[in-house]
Design an enzyme around this catalytic site. Structure first.
Site, mmCIF file in Angstrom:
data_model
loop_
_atom_site.group_PDB
_atom_site.id
_atom_site.type_symbol
_atom_site.label_atom_id
_atom_site.label_comp_id
_atom_site.label_asym_id
_atom_site.label_seq_id
_atom_site.Cartn_x
_atom_site.Cartn_y
_atom_site.Cartn_z
ATOM 1 C CB SER A 137 -0.933 -0.069 1.221
ATOM 2 O OG SER A 137 -1.878 0.936 1.186
ATOM 3 C CG ASP A 261 -7.681 -1.208 -3.382
ATOM 4 O OD1 ASP A 261 -8.152 -0.460 -2.508
ATOM 5 O OD2 ASP A 261 -6.515 -1.626 -3.370
ATOM 6 C CG HIS A 317 -5.843 -1.719 0.065
ATOM 7 N ND1 HIS A 317 -5.177 -1.415 -1.091
ATOM 8 C CD2 HIS A 317 -5.133 -1.169 1.065
ATOM 9 C CE1 HIS A 317 -4.103 -0.710 -0.791
ATOM 10 N NE2 HIS A 317 -4.050 -0.546 0.515
#
Ligand code: NAG
Length: 341
Positions: A137, A261, A317
């Site tokens: 991330s 996501d 995610h």
């Protein structure tokens, strides 16, 4: 509200609930069990190129519930030394700061995070001949910044797991529904909407604001945003050829996107796509975007040399399977010579 008072409110509002929140359920935090992996019969001394891991927002390098078990699994798969970087607040403190490391993902600016990352890798003697990097991330935003601005020691292969590479157009990427985090999200939202994401108050205090790329307001982003407009070489007169040269020197860039996501908006940012200039709905693929066609920071140079690979994982995610990550490690970090037979 005075700038100072607002800053204090900001800190308290972000930090207090953060301490209380159950971070395991925060979707920007990795969660992997520590399970024994069978050792190969004959283990060579760690012979592969070292690996550096950079955690995401809300997580910390020493997290026993995710980063640590993953570090062990990567070390075993790559047969290599692995350093999971922590970002401590004091420049001289390079490790052992779990709490600071976790909150700095929000409250240390991206430029400071990159500077601290550079100090940590520079000080590790095992990394001096270069390393492969894997980010999670926001950790990829840090690694990307390091490559452009430092790259000494150099990154060889950069594996970006759901990385915020071309910025976000929604802030903060906060899961409102997670108990304990809703309050942070609302407070940050309120402060950002009160002062503005490109105000110096917010730019100087909130990491996520440093990669907020408002496609409907690029002029303001370029004149007042910190960090991303600079490493993208999109501020007229401020372009830096070193940023491009460093990025072009990567041996391989591996981009993994989460297909569903809901944290990174738009998720195509994880593949270096983004919203079209002037739009918050229409997307542009990496290869059709001006940052690629005009090769602002080396993306096209890498691609024409076939050095960029694209992958995606089902689900949200950071919800990839550990097996997938280890497959990537095997495919990209393990060279013939370091393979354990
Ligand atoms: C360009 O970036 C490099 C690496 O961060 C830095 O050393 C150099 O001073 C920068 N050049 C300019 C003109 O800002």
């Amino acid at each position: 509200m005075s700038e100072f008072k607002a800053a204090m409110v900001f800190r308290a509002a972000v930090l207090l609930p953060l301490a209380a929140a159950s971070l395991e359920s925060f979707s920007a935090v990795l969660h992997f069990e520590d399970e024994p992996t069978p050792l190969p019969l004959e283990r060579a001394a760690a012979g592969g190129l070292p690996v550096v891991m950079m955690h995401g927002m809300g997580d910390f390098g020493n997290n026993p519930m995710g980063m640590v078990p993953l570090k062990k699994a990567i070390a075993q798969t790559a047969n290599a030394y692995v350093h999971s970087v922590e970002l401590c607040s004091e420049p001289s403190k390079l490790e052992n700061c779990d709490g600071e490391d976790q909150k700095n993902g929000f409250l240390m600016t991206m430029d400071e995070q990159v500077d601290q990352f550079a100090r940590v890798v520079k000080a590790d003697p095992k990394l001096q001949s270069g390393f492969n990097a894997v980010g999670f991330s926001q950790g990829n935003t840090v690694i990307r910044g390091y490559i452009h601005k430092y790259n000494n020691p150099p990154v060889k292969t950069f594996l970006s797991m759901h990385g915020v590479l071309m910025g976000v157009n929604g802030l903060p990427q906060c899961p409102m529904s997670v108990p304990g985090l809703g309050a942070i999200c609302r407070t940050v939202d309120a402060l950002v909407s009160h002062f503005g994401v490109y105000s110096s108050l917010v730019q100087n205090r909130l990491a996520q604001a440093n990669y907020y790329r408002d496609a409907e307001n690029l002029a303001e982003y370029r004149s007042h945003g910190h960090f991303l407009p600079y490493i993208n070489n999109e501020v007229q007169g401020q372009q830096n050829a070193t940023y491009k040269k460093n990025f072009e020197s990567l041996e391989k860039l591996v981009l993994v996107m989460a297909e569903d996501d809901t944290m990174v908006h738009p998720k195509e940012s994880e593949h270096f796509g983004y919203f079209k200039d002037g739009s918050r709905t229409e997307l542009v693929d990496m290869r059709d975007a001006p940052w690629y066609t005009e090769d602002w920071f080396g993306l096209k140079s890498l691609d024409v040399q076939k050095k960029i690979d694209f992958h995606s994982t089902p689900g949200n995610h950071l919800r990839f399977k550990k097996e997938f990550l280890l497959e990537m490690v095997k495919q990209y970090f393990v060279s013939e010579s370091s393979m354990v037979v």
